[in-house]
Design a protein around this motif. Sequence first.
Motif, PDB file in Angstrom:
ATOM      1  N   GLY A  10     -14.336  13.856   4.610  1.00 48.25           N
ATOM      2  CA  GLY A  10     -14.465  14.172   3.205  1.00 48.25           C
ATOM      3  C   GLY A  10     -14.815  12.951   2.373  1.00 48.25           C
ATOM      4  N   PHE A  11     -14.245  11.815   2.752  1.00 48.91           N
ATOM      5  CA  PHE A  11     -14.500  10.521   2.116  1.00 48.91           C
ATOM      6  C   PHE A  11     -14.054   9.442   3.106  1.00 48.91           C
ATOM      7  CE2 PHE A  11     -10.225  11.820   1.215  1.00 48.91           C
ATOM      8  CZ  PHE A  11      -9.471  10.664   1.300  1.00 48.91           C
ATOM      9  N   PRO A  12     -14.488   8.199   2.926  1.00 45.36           N
ATOM     10  CA  PRO A  12     -14.026   7.135   3.828  1.00 45.36           C
ATOM     11  C   PRO A  12     -12.542   6.831   3.589  1.00 45.36           C
ATOM     12  CG  PRO A  12     -16.014   6.486   2.630  1.00 45.36           C
ATOM     13  CD  PRO A  12     -15.479   7.708   1.951  1.00 45.36           C
ATOM     14  N   PHE A  13     -11.753   6.796   4.656  1.00 39.86           N
ATOM     15  CA  PHE A  13     -10.334   6.458   4.523  1.00 39.86           C
ATOM     16  C   PHE A  13      -9.964   5.377   5.528  1.00 39.86           C
ATOM     17  CE2 PHE A  13     -10.320   9.737   7.782  1.00 39.86           C
ATOM     18  CZ  PHE A  13      -9.403   9.255   8.709  1.00 39.86           C
ATOM     19  N   CYS A  14      -8.902   4.675   5.247  1.00 46.12           N
ATOM     20  CA  CYS A  14      -8.431   3.596   6.112  1.00 46.12           C
ATOM     21  C   CYS A  14      -7.967   4.166   7.450  1.00 46.12           C
ATOM     22  CB  CYS A  14      -7.281   2.855   5.425  1.00 46.12           C
ATOM     23  SG  CYS A  14      -6.487   1.621   6.461  1.00 46.12           S
ATOM     24  N   GLY A  38       0.823  -1.200   0.000  1.00 44.63           N
ATOM     25  CA  GLY A  38       0.000   0.000   0.000  1.00 44.63           C
ATOM     26  C   GLY A  38       0.856   1.248   0.000  1.00 44.63           C
ATOM     27  N   ARG A  39       0.186   2.396  -0.059  1.00 45.12           N
ATOM     28  CA  ARG A  39       0.895   3.669  -0.128  1.00 45.12           C
ATOM     29  C   ARG A  39       0.225   4.688   0.780  1.00 45.12           C
ATOM     30  NH1 ARG A  39      -0.995   5.973  -6.058  1.00 45.12           N
ATOM     31  NH2 ARG A  39      -3.222   5.468  -5.836  1.00 45.12           N
ATOM     32  N   VAL A  40       0.941   5.772   1.037  1.00 48.36           N
ATOM     33  CA  VAL A  40       0.462   6.861   1.883  1.00 48.36           C
ATOM     34  C   VAL A  40       0.233   8.074   0.993  1.00 48.36           C
ATOM     35  CG1 VAL A  40       0.952   8.315   3.878  1.00 48.36           C
ATOM     36  CG2 VAL A  40       1.742   5.940   3.847  1.00 48.36           C
ATOM     37  N   LEU A  41      -0.978   8.615   1.039  1.00 48.08           N
ATOM     38  CA  LEU A  41      -1.390   9.688   0.141  1.00 48.08           C
ATOM     39  C   LEU A  41      -1.851  10.911   0.916  1.00 48.08           C
ATOM     40  CD1 LEU A  41      -3.579   7.505  -2.264  1.00 48.08           C
ATOM     41  CD2 LEU A  41      -1.185   8.189  -2.594  1.00 48.08           C
ATOM     42  N   ALA A  42      -1.780  12.071   0.282  1.00 52.96           N
ATOM     43  CA  ALA A  42      -2.301  13.309   0.868  1.00 52.96           C
ATOM     44  C   ALA A  42      -3.813  13.352   0.700  1.00 52.96           C
ATOM     45  CB  ALA A  42      -1.676  14.516   0.184  1.00 52.96           C
ATOM     46  N   PHE A  43      -4.498  13.965   1.672  1.00 52.08           N
ATOM     47  CA  PHE A  43      -5.921  14.210   1.494  1.00 52.08           C
ATOM     48  C   PHE A  43      -6.112  15.074   0.239  1.00 52.08           C
ATOM     49  CE2 PHE A  43      -6.397  13.329   6.138  1.00 52.08           C
ATOM     50  CZ  PHE A  43      -7.397  12.369   6.031  1.00 52.08           C
ATOM     51  N   PRO A  44      -6.924  14.633  -0.713  1.00 56.93           N
ATOM     52  CA  PRO A  44      -7.101  15.401  -1.954  1.00 56.93           C
ATOM     53  C   PRO A  44      -7.946  16.651  -1.714  1.00 56.93           C
ATOM     54  CG  PRO A  44      -8.515  13.471  -1.955  1.00 56.93           C
ATOM     55  CD  PRO A  44      -7.661  13.358  -0.733  1.00 56.93           C
ATOM     56  N   PRO A  45      -7.452  17.832  -2.069  1.00 56.35           N
ATOM     57  CA  PRO A  45      -8.187  19.072  -1.798  1.00 56.35           C
ATOM     58  C   PRO A  45      -9.611  19.059  -2.341  1.00 56.35           C
ATOM     59  CG  PRO A  45      -5.959  19.575  -2.532  1.00 56.35           C
ATOM     60  CD  PRO A  45      -6.139  18.101  -2.704  1.00 56.35           C
ATOM     61  N   GLY A  46      -9.819  18.475  -3.508  1.00 54.81           N
ATOM     62  CA  GLY A  46     -11.145  18.498  -4.103  1.00 54.81           C
ATOM     63  C   GLY A  46     -12.186  17.704  -3.354  1.00 54.81           C
ATOM     64  N   ALA A  47     -11.734  16.771  -2.513  1.00 61.22           N
ATOM     65  CA  ALA A  47     -12.671  15.924  -1.767  1.00 61.22           C
ATOM     66  C   ALA A  47     -12.934  16.430  -0.346  1.00 61.22           C
ATOM     67  CB  ALA A  47     -12.141  14.492  -1.700  1.00 61.22           C
ATOM     68  N   MET A  48     -12.233  17.479   0.057  1.00 64.04           N
ATOM     69  CA  MET A  48     -12.292  17.887   1.452  1.00 64.04           C
ATOM     70  C   MET A  48     -13.479  18.827   1.715  1.00 64.04           C
ATOM     71  SD  MET A  48     -10.031  15.897   2.111  1.00 64.04           S
ATOM     72  CE  MET A  48     -10.229  16.060   3.877  1.00 64.04           C
ATOM     73  N   ARG A  49     -14.672  18.228   1.690  1.00 60.85           N
ATOM     74  CA  ARG A  49     -15.917  18.927   1.981  1.00 60.85           C
ATOM     75  C   ARG A  49     -16.758  18.057   2.912  1.00 60.85           C
ATOM     76  NH1 ARG A  49     -16.269  24.285  -0.108  1.00 60.85           N
ATOM     77  NH2 ARG A  49     -14.690  24.376  -1.772  1.00 60.85           N
ATOM     78  N   ASP A  50     -17.474  18.698   3.831  1.00 54.93           N
ATOM     79  CA  ASP A  50     -18.388  17.927   4.667  1.00 54.93           C
ATOM     80  C   ASP A  50     -19.687  17.677   3.910  1.00 54.93           C
ATOM     81  OD1 ASP A  50     -19.965  20.222   4.844  1.00 54.93           O
ATOM     82  OD2 ASP A  50     -19.331  20.707   6.880  1.00 54.93           O
ATOM     83  N   ARG A  51     -20.654  17.056   4.564  1.00 57.03           N
ATOM     84  CA  ARG A  51     -21.895  16.684   3.884  1.00 57.03           C
ATOM     85  C   ARG A  51     -22.707  17.891   3.435  1.00 57.03           C
ATOM     86  NH1 ARG A  51     -23.838  11.692   7.861  1.00 57.03           N
ATOM     87  NH2 ARG A  51     -22.086  10.286   7.370  1.00 57.03           N
ATOM     88  N   ASP A  52     -22.437  19.025   4.046  1.00 55.25           N
ATOM     89  CA  ASP A  52     -23.136  20.257   3.658  1.00 55.25           C
ATOM     90  C   ASP A  52     -22.350  21.080   2.653  1.00 55.25           C
ATOM     91  OD1 ASP A  52     -25.342  19.731   5.382  1.00 55.25           O
ATOM     92  OD2 ASP A  52     -24.154  20.453   7.085  1.00 55.25           O
ATOM     93  N   GLY A  53     -21.236  20.539   2.166  1.00 49.17           N
ATOM     94  CA  GLY A  53     -20.428  21.223   1.171  1.00 49.17           C
ATOM     95  C   GLY A  53     -19.433  22.212   1.723  1.00 49.17           C
ATOM     96  N   ARG A  54     -19.304  22.289   3.044  1.00 54.60           N
ATOM     97  CA  ARG A  54     -18.351  23.223   3.636  1.00 54.60           C
ATOM     98  C   ARG A  54     -16.944  22.645   3.611  1.00 54.60           C
ATOM     99  NH1 ARG A  54     -22.278  23.907   8.772  1.00 54.60           N
ATOM    100  NH2 ARG A  54     -21.827  21.683   8.697  1.00 54.60           N
TER     101      ARG A  54
END
Length: 223
Positions: free
Chosen positions: A177-181, A108-124
């Motif tokens: 922002g999304f499900p992560f391990c 596996g690999r270690v990745l940065a949180f992708p800026p485009g996905a970093m929104r809560d359920r209300d879009g904030r």
Amino acid sequence: MRPGATRVGIIDYGMGNLYSVAKAVEHLGASAVVSDRAEVLAGTDRIIFPGVGAFGDCMAALEARELTDFVRVAAQTRPFLGICLGMQLLMESSEEHGAHAGLGLLPGRVLAFPPGAMRDRDGRPLKVPHMGWNELHQLVAHPLFAGIPQDAHFYFVHSFYVEPANPELLAAFADYGFPFCAAVAVDNLFALQCHPEKSGEAGLRLLGNFLAWDGGGGPACGI
């Protein structure tokens, strides 16, 4: 420390939250052996591999202390708990501040949180690093989860996350922002992205389970 208490080796490579981990272990009645010497750590019953800092710097610190071989052996021969960066370093690679090779114990690999996905359920927008309490969603029945409610809150501080190549390694996930391990498990190895030593009752329960764990009862898909 109680007579005959388990001896927990805590790997010191100059970048872990060693004091908090050691105090939690001692609070639970075990002996914390904090060391950067493989020969000292080899005399303990189980190993905790903590970590705070940048991936590349931590790999360099492990290598400078000649601890990489010890970690690889310990992760396959005794109950082993990775915490935060101590989980990430088990992977094959990381993209933190460039490309870096990890210990390669887990695919596996270690990745940065992708800026485009970093929104809560209300879009904030969500802040990075991911810092604070979050629910841990358990995916397997593991001895370290015994007595811990599903979706219990644990404390996280990280800007990067693990993406296992083998989905069978995934033991728990969290949402940001999304499900992560959030945890991986195989054989005698268990590792968490969150900090059990800072996670109140649930974290102490997990650490207590680790102190009593013989390394069995977890998923067996091979390292």
